[in-house]
Design a protein around this motif. Structure first.
Motif, PDB file in Angstrom:
ATOM      1  N   ALA A 241      17.596  -9.920 -37.971  1.00  0.00           N
ATOM      2  CA  ALA A 241      17.816 -10.547 -39.280  1.00  0.00           C
ATOM      3  C   ALA A 241      19.309 -10.659 -39.583  1.00  0.00           C
ATOM      4  O   ALA A 241      19.711 -11.460 -40.420  1.00  0.00           O
ATOM      5  N   GLU A 242      20.107  -9.836 -38.889  1.00  0.00           N
ATOM      6  CA  GLU A 242      21.565  -9.882 -39.018  1.00  0.00           C
ATOM      7  C   GLU A 242      22.159  -9.834 -37.619  1.00  0.00           C
ATOM      8  O   GLU A 242      21.543  -9.331 -36.697  1.00  0.00           O
ATOM      9  N   ASP A 243      23.360 -10.336 -37.485  1.00  0.00           N
ATOM     10  CA  ASP A 243      24.046 -10.265 -36.196  1.00  0.00           C
ATOM     11  C   ASP A 243      24.856  -8.981 -36.157  1.00  0.00           C
ATOM     12  O   ASP A 243      25.945  -8.890 -36.724  1.00  0.00           O
ATOM     13  N   GLU A 244      24.307  -7.971 -35.496  1.00  0.00           N
ATOM     14  CA  GLU A 244      24.952  -6.671 -35.375  1.00  0.00           C
ATOM     15  C   GLU A 244      25.349  -6.376 -33.926  1.00  0.00           C
ATOM     16  O   GLU A 244      25.603  -5.230 -33.570  1.00  0.00           O
ATOM     17  N   ARG A 245      25.394  -7.412 -33.096  1.00  0.00           N
ATOM     18  CA  ARG A 245      25.685  -7.217 -31.675  1.00  0.00           C
ATOM     19  C   ARG A 245      27.031  -6.531 -31.477  1.00  0.00           C
ATOM     20  O   ARG A 245      28.003  -6.830 -32.164  1.00  0.00           O
ATOM     21  N   ALA A 246      27.046  -5.629 -30.505  1.00  0.00           N
ATOM     22  CA  ALA A 246      28.293  -4.942 -30.152  1.00  0.00           C
ATOM     23  C   ALA A 246      29.273  -5.952 -29.562  1.00  0.00           C
ATOM     24  O   ALA A 246      28.881  -6.960 -28.987  1.00  0.00           O
ATOM     25  N   ARG A 247      30.543  -5.657 -29.739  1.00  0.00           N
ATOM     26  CA  ARG A 247      31.608  -6.533 -29.237  1.00  0.00           C
ATOM     27  C   ARG A 247      32.494  -5.760 -28.268  1.00  0.00           C
ATOM     28  O   ARG A 247      32.695  -4.569 -28.408  1.00  0.00           O
ATOM     29  N   GLY A 248      33.001  -6.500 -27.296  1.00  0.00           N
ATOM     30  CA  GLY A 248      33.930  -5.920 -26.333  1.00  0.00           C
ATOM     31  C   GLY A 248      35.328  -5.859 -26.907  1.00  0.00           C
ATOM     32  O   GLY A 248      35.591  -6.275 -28.043  1.00  0.00           O
ATOM     33  N   ALA A 249      36.256  -5.360 -26.119  1.00  0.00           N
ATOM     34  CA  ALA A 249      37.652  -5.231 -26.545  1.00  0.00           C
ATOM     35  C   ALA A 249      38.263  -6.578 -26.908  1.00  0.00           C
ATOM     36  O   ALA A 249      39.148  -6.654 -27.761  1.00  0.00           O
ATOM     37  N   ASP A 250      37.765  -7.648 -26.293  1.00  0.00           N
ATOM     38  CA  ASP A 250      38.291  -8.992 -26.581  1.00  0.00           C
ATOM     39  C   ASP A 250      37.651  -9.620 -27.826  1.00  0.00           C
ATOM     40  O   ASP A 250      37.990 -10.731 -28.203  1.00  0.00           O
ATOM     41  N   GLY A 251      36.719  -8.900 -28.454  1.00  0.00           N
ATOM     42  CA  GLY A 251      36.064  -9.398 -29.667  1.00  0.00           C
ATOM     43  C   GLY A 251      34.816 -10.218 -29.412  1.00  0.00           C
ATOM     44  O   GLY A 251      34.085 -10.550 -30.345  1.00  0.00           O
ATOM     45  N   ALA A 252      34.535 -10.548 -28.163  1.00  0.00           N
ATOM     46  CA  ALA A 252      33.336 -11.319 -27.830  1.00  0.00           C
ATOM     47  C   ALA A 252      32.108 -10.412 -27.863  1.00  0.00           C
ATOM     48  O   ALA A 252      32.183  -9.224 -27.518  1.00  0.00           O
ATOM     49  N   THR A 253      30.969 -10.974 -28.272  1.00  0.00           N
ATOM     50  CA  THR A 253      29.742 -10.188 -28.281  1.00  0.00           C
ATOM     51  C   THR A 253      29.331  -9.877 -26.846  1.00  0.00           C
ATOM     52  O   THR A 253      29.517 -10.687 -25.941  1.00  0.00           O
ATOM     53  N   LEU A 254      28.784  -8.678 -26.655  1.00  0.00           N
ATOM     54  CA  LEU A 254      28.337  -8.281 -25.324  1.00  0.00           C
ATOM     55  C   LEU A 254      27.047  -9.003 -24.931  1.00  0.00           C
ATOM     56  O   LEU A 254      26.807  -9.263 -23.764  1.00  0.00           O
ATOM     57  N   LEU A 255      26.221  -9.308 -25.910  1.00  0.00           N
ATOM     58  CA  LEU A 255      25.018 -10.109 -25.684  1.00  0.00           C
ATOM     59  C   LEU A 255      25.371 -11.545 -26.036  1.00  0.00           C
ATOM     60  O   LEU A 255      25.727 -11.840 -27.172  1.00  0.00           O
ATOM     61  N   PRO A 256      25.309 -12.459 -25.065  1.00  0.00           N
ATOM     62  CA  PRO A 256      25.745 -13.832 -25.339  1.00  0.00           C
ATOM     63  C   PRO A 256      24.850 -14.551 -26.356  1.00  0.00           C
ATOM     64  O   PRO A 256      23.688 -14.187 -26.534  1.00  0.00           O
ATOM     65  N   ASP A 257      25.413 -15.549 -27.002  1.00  0.00           N
ATOM     66  CA  ASP A 257      24.679 -16.330 -27.994  1.00  0.00           C
ATOM     67  C   ASP A 257      23.389 -16.902 -27.435  1.00  0.00           C
ATOM     68  O   ASP A 257      22.390 -17.016 -28.141  1.00  0.00           O
ATOM     69  N   SER A 258      23.382 -17.261 -26.168  1.00  0.00           N
ATOM     70  CA  SER A 258      22.195 -17.850 -25.541  1.00  0.00           C
ATOM     71  C   SER A 258      21.029 -16.864 -25.452  1.00  0.00           C
ATOM     72  O   SER A 258      19.883 -17.270 -25.260  1.00  0.00           O
ATOM     73  N   SER A 259      21.313 -15.568 -25.618  1.00  0.00           N
ATOM     74  CA  SER A 259      20.283 -14.531 -25.541  1.00  0.00           C
ATOM     75  C   SER A 259      20.050 -13.855 -26.887  1.00  0.00           C
ATOM     76  O   SER A 259      19.504 -12.751 -26.944  1.00  0.00           O
ATOM     77  N   PHE A 260      20.470 -14.513 -27.968  1.00  0.00           N
ATOM     78  CA  PHE A 260      20.328 -13.922 -29.301  1.00  0.00           C
ATOM     79  C   PHE A 260      19.870 -14.990 -30.292  1.00  0.00           C
ATOM     80  O   PHE A 260      20.275 -16.145 -30.192  1.00  0.00           O
ATOM     81  N   ALA A 261      19.032 -14.577 -31.240  1.00  0.00           N
ATOM     82  CA  ALA A 261      18.616 -15.484 -32.307  1.00  0.00           C
ATOM     83  C   ALA A 261      18.589 -14.722 -33.627  1.00  0.00           C
ATOM     84  O   ALA A 261      18.012 -13.633 -33.704  1.00  0.00           O
ATOM     85  N   LEU A 262      19.267 -15.273 -34.647  1.00  0.00           N
ATOM     86  CA  LEU A 262      19.095 -14.762 -36.007  1.00  0.00           C
ATOM     87  C   LEU A 262      17.687 -15.163 -36.405  1.00  0.00           C
ATOM     88  O   LEU A 262      17.340 -16.352 -36.378  1.00  0.00           O
TER      89      LEU A 262
END
Length: 169
Positions: free
Chosen positions: A76-97
């Motif tokens: 229901a919220e985007d709480e994905r962990a982020r790497g040191a570069d700020g990018a989400t560890l789980l890519p957008d293609s594998s996530f849905a709000l």
């Protein structure tokens, strides 16, 4: 074989001072996934309902080699962990709000790219739902058969569907 359904829950740990829960049954979803991958290979599909920081799915990709295209986390919220570069560890293609109470909607229709899953996991998401048992039934409908595995933690069986009383449940 028929789909395997596993429910595991919480129990008081006996320390009422801190009021914490402890697992009543020791079930490690990562070990279940590892055993499934060993048996079926990396073609299996995994859904994490209420994926939070997405650690389970990231681990499935990094340690077990499951491709991102076969992993989906919804929240229901985007709480994905982020790497040191700020990018989400789980890519957008594998996530849905996504509202977990709409598992019977078009996102999971048989003709959609998501379709059915070999393993569905969810940790404590049901406590946030209006109709947790209805959502559990919808999860069963998108579970692959034969041999699909459903691991759900924290289903509040005392909740009733909207418009029902506890006597009707």
């Amino acid at each position: 074989p028929a789909p395997a359904y596993t429910l595991w829950g919480d129990a008081w740990d006996g320390d009422e001072a801190d009021g914490r829960f402890r697992p009543a049954a020791l079930l490690d979803a990562s070990e279940v996934l590892r055993a499934l991958v060993a048996r079926r290979g990396t073609t299996m599909r995994v859904l994490d309902i209420g994926c939070g920081d997405s650690a389970f799915l990231v681990d499935a990709h990094e340690r077990l080699g499951l491709p991102w295209s076969q992993l989906l986390g919804v929240g229901a919220e985007d709480e994905r962990a982020r790497g040191a570069d700020g990018a989400t560890l789980l890519p957008d293609s594998s996530f849905a709000l996504f509202n977990a109470e709409a598992l019977d909607g078009p996102l999971f229709a048989p003709e959609s790219r998501h379709g059915r899953f070999d393993l569905i996991v969810s940790w404590s998401t049901s406590w946030h739902l209006v109709d947790p048992l209805g959502s559990l039934c919808a999860a069963l409908d998108i579970l692959a058969s034969p041999g699909g595995v459903l691991l759900i933690h924290g289903v509040p069986f005392s909740h009733t569907a909207p418009g029902e009383s506890a006597a009707d449940a």
